[in-house]
Design a protein around this motif. Structure first.
Motif, PDB file in Angstrom:
ATOM      1  N   ALA A 255       2.736 -11.389   6.434  1.00  0.00           N
ATOM      2  CA  ALA A 255       1.824 -10.261   6.230  1.00  0.00           C
ATOM      3  C   ALA A 255       1.410  -9.650   7.563  1.00  0.00           C
ATOM      4  N   PRO A 256       1.602  -8.337   7.737  1.00  0.00           N
ATOM      5  CA  PRO A 256       1.198  -7.661   8.974  1.00  0.00           C
ATOM      6  C   PRO A 256      -0.291  -7.300   8.952  1.00  0.00           C
ATOM      7  N   ASP A 257      -0.744  -6.595   9.991  1.00  0.00           N
ATOM      8  CA  ASP A 257      -2.165  -6.229  10.075  1.00  0.00           C
ATOM      9  C   ASP A 257      -2.561  -5.235   8.991  1.00  0.00           C
ATOM     10  N   GLU A 258      -1.637  -4.351   8.636  1.00  0.00           N
ATOM     11  CA  GLU A 258      -1.975  -3.303   7.676  1.00  0.00           C
ATOM     12  C   GLU A 258      -0.855  -3.117   6.660  1.00  0.00           C
ATOM     13  N   ILE A 259      -1.247  -2.876   5.410  1.00  0.00           N
ATOM     14  CA  ILE A 259      -0.282  -2.750   4.311  1.00  0.00           C
ATOM     15  C   ILE A 259      -0.618  -1.507   3.485  1.00  0.00           C
ATOM     16  N   LEU A 260       0.412  -0.780   3.086  1.00  0.00           N
ATOM     17  CA  LEU A 260       0.257   0.249   2.061  1.00  0.00           C
ATOM     18  C   LEU A 260       0.734  -0.369   0.755  1.00  0.00           C
ATOM     19  N   LEU A 261      -0.194  -0.580  -0.168  1.00  0.00           N
ATOM     20  CA  LEU A 261       0.130  -1.196  -1.452  1.00  0.00           C
ATOM     21  C   LEU A 261       0.359  -0.112  -2.498  1.00  0.00           C
ATOM     22  N   VAL A 262       1.494  -0.191  -3.187  1.00  0.00           N
ATOM     23  CA  VAL A 262       1.852   0.768  -4.233  1.00  0.00           C
ATOM     24  C   VAL A 262       2.014  -0.006  -5.539  1.00  0.00           C
ATOM     25  N   THR A 263       1.206   0.338  -6.559  1.00  0.00           N
ATOM     26  CA  THR A 263       1.278  -0.399  -7.826  1.00  0.00           C
ATOM     27  C   THR A 263       1.363   0.533  -9.025  1.00  0.00           C
ATOM     28  N   GLY A 264       2.066   0.050 -10.053  1.00  0.00           N
ATOM     29  CA  GLY A 264       2.128   0.717 -11.343  1.00  0.00           C
ATOM     30  C   GLY A 264       1.973  -0.326 -12.423  1.00  0.00           C
ATOM     31  N   ILE A 265       0.880  -1.109 -12.346  1.00  0.00           N
ATOM     32  CA  ILE A 265       0.620  -2.205 -13.291  1.00  0.00           C
ATOM     33  C   ILE A 265      -0.782  -2.040 -13.875  1.00  0.00           C
ATOM     34  N   SER A 279      -4.534  -8.933   5.509  1.00  0.00           N
ATOM     35  CA  SER A 279      -4.219  -7.598   6.007  1.00  0.00           C
ATOM     36  C   SER A 279      -5.246  -6.578   5.521  1.00  0.00           C
ATOM     37  N   LYS A 280      -5.310  -5.460   6.242  1.00  0.00           N
ATOM     38  CA  LYS A 280      -6.061  -4.309   5.762  1.00  0.00           C
ATOM     39  C   LYS A 280      -5.175  -3.581   4.754  1.00  0.00           C
ATOM     40  N   VAL A 281      -5.702  -3.299   3.564  1.00  0.00           N
ATOM     41  CA  VAL A 281      -4.881  -2.759   2.482  1.00  0.00           C
ATOM     42  C   VAL A 281      -5.317  -1.340   2.120  1.00  0.00           C
ATOM     43  N   SER A 282      -4.368  -0.410   2.151  1.00  0.00           N
ATOM     44  CA  SER A 282      -4.561   0.923   1.590  1.00  0.00           C
ATOM     45  C   SER A 282      -3.790   0.950   0.279  1.00  0.00           C
ATOM     46  N   HIS A 283      -4.456   1.331  -0.799  1.00  0.00           N
ATOM     47  CA  HIS A 283      -3.857   1.192  -2.130  1.00  0.00           C
ATOM     48  C   HIS A 283      -3.564   2.542  -2.767  1.00  0.00           C
ATOM     49  N   LEU A 284      -2.339   2.740  -3.206  1.00  0.00           N
ATOM     50  CA  LEU A 284      -1.940   3.920  -3.961  1.00  0.00           C
ATOM     51  C   LEU A 284      -1.606   3.450  -5.372  1.00  0.00           C
TER      52      LEU A 284
END
Length: 364
Positions: A255-265, A279-284
């Motif tokens: 896991a890196p410092d920052e993640i772009l999380l993309v979900t369709g659940i 990680s710091k998570v930005s969520h779409l």
């Protein structure tokens, strides 16, 4: 100044909460009508007025009272993995979101738009071990499975708690620990597909997404709130997160410092909480079973382009990965660092559950 800001934030939260209560009250009459229709329908099945068909195979159903978010897919995978070691096993799904109709045999190379993401995921994960098929009419689907594969000993029905035309020998009901059915309402005021009395059709209940360290006294209190028939066993399961795996190469990433999380659940919150530990998570967020388009991918990549570090990655779920790796999407994502979060479930008293399932199979 800070006190004023805090007060304004509290007012906004109170207003939103107030609005949700008012909306639920407005929708409650519609929920009662819907619930009564479902109750009458279930009564017709209970009195054998509506025909229930039994097939020459043990049928195990996995489903829930609510719409999505209970973690059904990993529990079906858990059962398939265990059953396939001892029996000729098949899984039959509706194929939610597919653009085809009728019975379709699913193989690992199928087009996701023809079979749905869950069925394709099963076919890829258990290739050569089980048979996978989709059919919106479960009786027709089961019959055709047995016509084509007469050696099939067990059919697992995916998301079929309310699909009662096909007899099942074991009805497994899932309910989420933090959003149990006893705290919910029938659609549209809530998320339940039928009144809570539908729980009495369950042969066993699995409480999903439970805390991994749950005390016995807490389990007992929760069981009492479920208000099940005597002797219906209750099991508690928790999510076990694995590696971050590349969609393009299957390589593993830390896991890196920052993640772009993309979900369709249905409910991504447990995954967000897990990733935020490292990680710091930005969520779409997209809707459940979202059918990704080229425009969606371009939007995601544009958003990811704002990330500063080259070491950051895009993370999605295993179910979303099945859709994203299909056809035109595959070439678009190959040049970006896309990973999916592997996950399984751990069930308390796992051997007791599997022995119970085994007894249903052997008795048939």
């Amino acid at each position: 100044m800070n006190i004023g800001k805090r007060s304004l934030a509290n007012q906004r939260e109170f207003s939103i909460f107030d609005l949700m209560i008012i909306l639920r009250i407005i929708l409650l009459p519609f929920s009662l009508i819907y619930g009564l229709v479902m109750m009458i329908r279930n009564g017709l099945f209970d009195k054998n007025i509506k025909k229930v068909t039994k097939v020459n195979s043990t049928v195990i159903s996995v489903g829930n009272l609510s719409v999505g978010g209970t973690g059904k897919t990993p529990h079906v995978e858990f059962l398939l993995s265990a059953l396939a070691k001892k029996y000729n096993t098949a899984v039959l799904s509706r194929g939610y979101g597919r653009k085809t109709k009728g019975f379709v045999k699913v193989n690992a190379n199928a087009d996701v738009t023809n079979v749905g993401d869950e069925a394709l995921n099963y076919a890829q994960k258990f290739e050569g071990e089980i048979e996978v098929a989709v059919c919106e009419k479960r009786v027709e689907g089961a019959r055709k499975l047995l016509e084509n594969y007469p050696e099939t000993e067990v059919i697992v029905l995916d998301d079929a708690y309310q699909h009662r035309y096909l007899h099942r020998d074991c009805n497994i009901l899932l309910t989420e620990f933090n959003k149990p059915y006893f705290k919910d309402f029938v659609l549209p005021a809530g998320r339940l597909r039928e009144f809570k009395c539908g729980r009495h059709r369950a042969d066993m209940v699995i409480v999903t997404k439970s805390p991994s360290l749950l005390k016995d006294i807490e389990k007992q209190r929760f069981k009492e709130k479920l208000k099940l028939k005597p002797k219906v066993p209750v099991f508690f399961s928790s999510i076990q997160y694995g590696d971050l795996i590349s969609l393009a190469t299957n390589e593993i990433c830390t896991a890196p410092d920052e993640i772009l999380l993309v979900t369709g659940i249905g409910n991504p919150q447990p995954l967000i909480s897990h990733l935020e530990q490292h990680s710091k998570v930005s969520h779409l967020k997209f809707g459940d079973h979202h059918d990704y388009t080229i425009k969606d991918i371009e939007k995601i990549h544009k958003l990811f382009g704002n990330f500063v570090s080259a070491e950051n990655i895009i993370v999605t779920t295993e179910k979303d990965a099945v859709r994203l790796k299909s056809s035109a999407m595959k070439t678009k994502i190959e040049s970006f660092p896309w990973y999916y979060q592997a996950m399984t479930v751990k069930i308390d008293n796992e051997n007791k559950l599997l022995n119970k399932i085994d007894s249903y199979v052997k008795s048939n």
